[in-house]
Motif scaffolding. Sequence first.
Motif, PDB file in Angstrom:
ATOM      1  N   LYS A  43       0.845  -1.201   0.000  1.00  0.00           N
ATOM      2  CA  LYS A  43       0.000   0.000   0.000  1.00  0.00           C
ATOM      3  C   LYS A  43       0.887   1.262   0.000  1.00  0.00           C
ATOM      4  O   LYS A  43       0.642   2.213  -0.731  1.00  0.00           O
ATOM      5  CB  LYS A  43      -0.857  -0.035   1.271  1.00  0.00           C
ATOM      6  CG  LYS A  43      -2.071   0.813   1.226  1.00  0.00           C
ATOM      7  CD  LYS A  43      -3.325  -0.031   1.057  1.00  0.00           C
ATOM      8  CE  LYS A  43      -4.542   0.847   0.986  1.00  0.00           C
ATOM      9  NZ  LYS A  43      -5.258   0.806  -0.272  1.00  0.00           N
ATOM     10  N   THR A  44       1.925   1.257   0.848  1.00  0.00           N
ATOM     11  CA  THR A  44       2.839   2.407   0.937  1.00  0.00           C
ATOM     12  C   THR A  44       3.560   2.622  -0.384  1.00  0.00           C
ATOM     13  O   THR A  44       3.673   3.752  -0.877  1.00  0.00           O
ATOM     14  CB  THR A  44       3.869   2.176   2.075  1.00  0.00           C
ATOM     15  OG1 THR A  44       3.151   2.001   3.303  1.00  0.00           O
ATOM     16  CG2 THR A  44       4.819   3.345   2.223  1.00  0.00           C
ATOM     17  N   PHE A  45       4.046   1.539  -0.987  1.00  0.00           N
ATOM     18  CA  PHE A  45       4.778   1.644  -2.251  1.00  0.00           C
ATOM     19  C   PHE A  45       3.885   2.210  -3.353  1.00  0.00           C
ATOM     20  O   PHE A  45       4.266   3.147  -4.063  1.00  0.00           O
ATOM     21  CB  PHE A  45       5.330   0.273  -2.665  1.00  0.00           C
ATOM     22  CG  PHE A  45       6.184   0.330  -3.917  1.00  0.00           C
ATOM     23  CD1 PHE A  45       7.555   0.529  -3.817  1.00  0.00           C
ATOM     24  CD2 PHE A  45       5.627   0.206  -5.182  1.00  0.00           C
ATOM     25  CE1 PHE A  45       8.351   0.610  -4.958  1.00  0.00           C
ATOM     26  CE2 PHE A  45       6.404   0.283  -6.330  1.00  0.00           C
ATOM     27  CZ  PHE A  45       7.774   0.481  -6.216  1.00  0.00           C
ATOM     28  N   SER A  46       2.676   1.667  -3.491  1.00  0.00           N
ATOM     29  CA  SER A  46       1.811   2.129  -4.592  1.00  0.00           C
ATOM     30  C   SER A  46       1.384   3.588  -4.389  1.00  0.00           C
ATOM     31  O   SER A  46       1.248   4.345  -5.352  1.00  0.00           O
ATOM     32  CB  SER A  46       0.610   1.207  -4.795  1.00  0.00           C
ATOM     33  OG  SER A  46      -0.128   1.090  -3.620  1.00  0.00           O
ATOM     34  N   ARG A  47       1.242   4.001  -3.130  1.00  0.00           N
ATOM     35  CA  ARG A  47       0.900   5.412  -2.843  1.00  0.00           C
ATOM     36  C   ARG A  47       2.038   6.335  -3.297  1.00  0.00           C
ATOM     37  O   ARG A  47       1.831   7.319  -4.006  1.00  0.00           O
ATOM     38  CB  ARG A  47       0.661   5.559  -1.335  1.00  0.00           C
ATOM     39  CG  ARG A  47       0.336   6.969  -0.855  1.00  0.00           C
ATOM     40  CD  ARG A  47       0.349   7.047   0.661  1.00  0.00           C
ATOM     41  NE  ARG A  47      -0.468   6.013   1.258  1.00  0.00           N
ATOM     42  CZ  ARG A  47      -0.067   5.185   2.205  1.00  0.00           C
ATOM     43  NH1 ARG A  47       1.170   5.251   2.689  1.00  0.00           N
ATOM     44  NH2 ARG A  47      -0.874   4.270   2.688  1.00  0.00           N
ATOM     45  N   ILE A  48       3.266   6.005  -2.900  1.00  0.00           N
ATOM     46  CA  ILE A  48       4.427   6.848  -3.209  1.00  0.00           C
ATOM     47  C   ILE A  48       4.751   6.815  -4.710  1.00  0.00           C
ATOM     48  O   ILE A  48       5.173   7.803  -5.295  1.00  0.00           O
ATOM     49  CB  ILE A  48       5.631   6.383  -2.348  1.00  0.00           C
ATOM     50  CG1 ILE A  48       5.387   6.780  -0.880  1.00  0.00           C
ATOM     51  CG2 ILE A  48       6.942   6.974  -2.837  1.00  0.00           C
ATOM     52  CD1 ILE A  48       6.372   6.181   0.107  1.00  0.00           C
TER      53      ILE A  48
END
Length: 355
Positions: A43-48
Amino acid sequence: MSNNYYAVIMAGGVGSRFWPVSTQQYPKQFHDMLGTGESLIQKTFSRINQLIPSDNILIATNKRYESLVLDQLPKVKSKQLLLEPTMRNTAPCILYSALKIHQQNPNAVMLVAPSDHWIENENEFLNNIKTSFNACEKQDILMTLGIQPDSPNTGYGYIQFEEHESSIKKVKNFTEKPNLDKAKEFLASGDYLWNAGIFVWSTKSILKAFSEFLPEMVATLDDGNNVYNTDFEDDFINNNYKSCENISIDFGVMERAKNVHVLPVNFGWNDLGTWGSLYNKLPKDEQKNAIVGAKTIFRDSSGNMVRTQNGKKVIIQGLSNFIVVEKDDVLLICPKDDEQEIKQIAAQAKETFNN
């Protein structure tokens, strides 16, 4: 997307307050804690990645999680992993990443973000990062994002800022986790924010700050031979990283530097540090029970946090405000009020059951 934009996702923690789901072998950032279909790090990776090219996103983690990261993040290549050979605090890891990025691109601005936080309003978050990047490209400043507090929470550090017309404020000081009376004072004063541990700066600015405040660490990790992004990087880190002081970026740099600024933000943040904070983010039934994975019947039971393997049938009678968590062959039943004890419970279980 700018090629000068970089990010480091910090993914080395163990998350022991989420035992038995989070373990040393498989910590919480690699779990789908909220039942969304994606792990927290995914989730963090796709957001950034909406703002920063995937090749410019580095993952700082422990050596033992290398294959977990590569399995869960197919866009990430081995050369984007910063593998800590030994557990250290955040300062060495951030210095390592800044040196590696700066060697690639001396005009880089970088975001440092934890892998396991929940962010509700992603557009707002990305706009805040853009604002911070723009400021850090123009000025020699170290920036952090400060969360607008909505309660006198004693589980977070606080940032006090100086009043200023601009949206970006100068930081007056950092305060460690306060007691309840202090936290209420902070909230009432209106010039305090929660410290989310999300940072933005140019590599030039952060390396300058490290040289000023932690020169020994710079001498340890910067060999002057441009070892970063070469075949010699891994050996160099394996030989030298353990000599770095075990100190956080807050203590080592942020609390000492004079050019620290904060952007007050409000994008629906939760640090997902405990089962209780997870409970607060999850949808609830009419009796305020939150469920992940289980099929449940609640009888005269309210305010519970229940997480089991998918499809496990759970019937609870006469229980309120408890954490009920199953993972493989372990079942934990603990009052929500005692959730801070889970770290100690996990240690005792390891000793007693050897798992």
